[in-house]
Scaffold this active site. Structure first.
Site, PDB file in Angstrom:
ATOM      1  CE  LYS A 181       7.332  59.379 -72.511  1.00  0.00           C
ATOM      2  NZ  LYS A 181       7.437  59.239 -73.963  1.00  0.00           N
ATOM      3  CD  GLN A 241       9.790  59.679 -76.739  1.00  0.00           C
ATOM      4  OE1 GLN A 241       9.532  59.149 -75.671  1.00  0.00           O
ATOM      5  NE2 GLN A 241       9.078  60.659 -77.240  1.00  0.00           N
ATOM      6  CG  ASP A 287       3.205  55.609 -76.785  1.00  0.00           C
ATOM      7  OD1 ASP A 287       2.797  56.364 -75.881  1.00  0.00           O
ATOM      8  OD2 ASP A 287       4.286  55.778 -77.389  1.00  0.00           O
TER       9      ASP A 287
END
Ligand code: NAP
Length: 303
Positions: A57, A101, A124
Site C-alpha cells: 500500500k 490494518q 476502508d
C-alpha cells in the site's frame, strides 16, 4: 477438459488504469491547488500477511504521487495509545485517508477503533456511518474490494440495471457492501451464505455471481448460468504437489476452468479482484482529499 470460452476480466490491467487515472488527477491537484493527498496506514503487531499488504500500500501510494504515512506499533500497544494515534491523524490536515490494518491483536476492540476514525477519512469504508450512508444510497466511503468488483462489472457490462446478482458471502467487508452496491446499480440481489438452501439452484439464476466465501474452488461450472459474469473474490492458498514438494498455489472460490467454460466473463485468481483492492484504496484517498477541500470528485473512481 472443456475449452475456456469466457472473457477473462483482467484485474491487473484494470487496476493499472485506475492507478493511472488517480496519478493524473493527483498531478493536476498538486499543480492547480498545491494539495497532495495523504494516506496514513496504521499497523499494530507483526502479522506477516499484514506487513506485506502495508508495504504494498505504501509503495503504490507513493507511486501515484501521494504522501504515505506509515505508523508501525508494537503488538502490545494499548487501546488508549492506538485511539490517541487515530485522534491525532483525524486532526492532521495533511492526512486525508486513514487505514487501520485488520486484523488487530485480540486485546484491541476492532469496532471501537474503526468507529473512532473520522468517517470522512475512513478510506476502508468500514465506519458505521459509512455503512449507513451506503445502505441508504447516500455519498459515502465505499469498501475497496467491493468497489473494485463494481468498477469491473460496470466496465464490462455498462449498465447492470435489472440483472440478477447473487453474492455468496455476507461479511461486512465484502459480501454486504457488495450487495448494497449492486442494489444501488438496480440489480435484483440475493445474498447467499452458509445456511442458504440449495445454493447451486440459487447461483444458477444469476446473471452476475460474486463469490466471497474463502473456500477453495467451491463453485463448480455446473452452478453457473451460461453467459453469466463471475467475479471471484476468494483468495485461497492450496497445496500444489505438481509444482514440487511443499509448493502451493493460489485459487479462488470458483473452480476456474469449469466456470470459464460456461460463463460469459470471469475474473482469474490471482490477477482479478486482488489488484483492484489497493487501486481502489488510492481512489478513495483521492476522493476523500477532494471532498475535504471542496473540490470536484474524480470521475469514475467512486460508486
Ligand atoms: P468471511 O468473513 O470469512 O465470510 C465468508 C462468508 O462466506 C460468510 O458469510 C459465510 O457464511 C460464507 N460461507 C462460508 N461457507 C459457505 C458455504 N459453504 N456456502 C455458502 N456460503 C458460505 O470472508 P471475507 O472476509 O468476506 O472473504 C472471503 C474471501 O475473499 C476470502 O477468501 C478472502 O481471502 C477473500 N478476500 C479477498 C480480497 C481481495 O482483495 N481480493 C479482499 C477481502 C477478502 P456465514 O456468514 O453463514 O458464516
Amino acid at each position: 477438459m472443456k475449452d475456456t470460452t469466457a472473457t477473462r476480466i483482467d484485474g491487473k490491467a484494470f487496476a493499472a488504469t485506475v492507478r493511472d487515472k488517480v496519478a493524473a488527477h493527483v498531478a493536476r491537484l498538486k499543480e492547480e491547488s498545491g494539495i497532495t493527498p495523504g494516506l496514513a496506514v496504521v499497523l499494530v503487531g507483526e502479522d506477516p500477511a499484514s506487513q506485506v499488504y502495508v508495504r504494498s500500500k505504501g509503495k503504490q501510494t507513493v507511486e501515484v504521487g501521494m504522501n504515505s504515512y506509515e505508523h508501525k506499533l508494537e503488538a502490545d500497544t494499548s487501546e488508549a495509545d492506538l485511539l490517541a494515534l487515530v485522534d491525532k491523524l483525524n486532526n492532521d490536515p495533511a492526512v486525508h485517508g486513514i487505514l487501520v490494518q485488520l486484523p488487530l491483536p485480540g486485546h484491541l476492540d476492532e469496532d471501537l477503533v474503526i468507529n473512532s476514525i473520522d468517517p470522512a477519512k475512513d478510506v476502508d469504508g468500514f465506519h458505521i456511518s459509512n455503512v449507513g450512508l451506503l445502505g441508504t444510497g447516500q455519498k459515502s466511503m465505499v469498501p475497496c474490494t467491493p468497489l473494485g468488483c463494481l468498477m469491473m462489472l460496470r466496465d464490462h457490462h455498462g449498465s447492470l440495471s435489472g440483472m440478477n446478482a447473487v453474492v455468496i458471502g455476507r461479511s461486512n467487508i465484502v459480501g454486504k457492501p457488495m450487495a448494497q452496491l449492486l442494489l444501488g446499480d438496480s440489480c435484483t440481489v440475493t445474498i447467499a451464505h452458509s445456511r442458504t438452501r440449495d445454493l447451486p439452484e440459487v447461483v444458477r439464476r444469476a446473471d452476475i455471481v460474486v463469490a466471497a466465501v474463502g473456500r477453495p474452488e467451491m463453485v463448480p461450472g455446473d452452478w453457473i448460468k451460461p453467459g453469466a459474469t463471475v467475479i471471484d473474490v476468494g483468495i485461497n492458498r492450496i497445496d500444489a504437489p505438481e509444482k514440487g514438494e511443499g509448493k502451493t498455489r493460489l485459487v479462488g472460490d470458483c473452480h476456474f476452468e469449469s466456470c470459464a467454460a460456461v460463463a460469459g466473463a470471469i475474473t482469474p485468481v490471482p490477477g482479478g479482484v486482488g489488484p483492484m483492492t489497493i487501486a481502489c484504496l488510492l481512489a478513495n484517498t483521492l476522493t476523500a482529499c477532494c471532498r475535504a477541500n471542496g473540490l470536484p470528485e474524480p470521475e469514475g473512481l467512486t460508486a
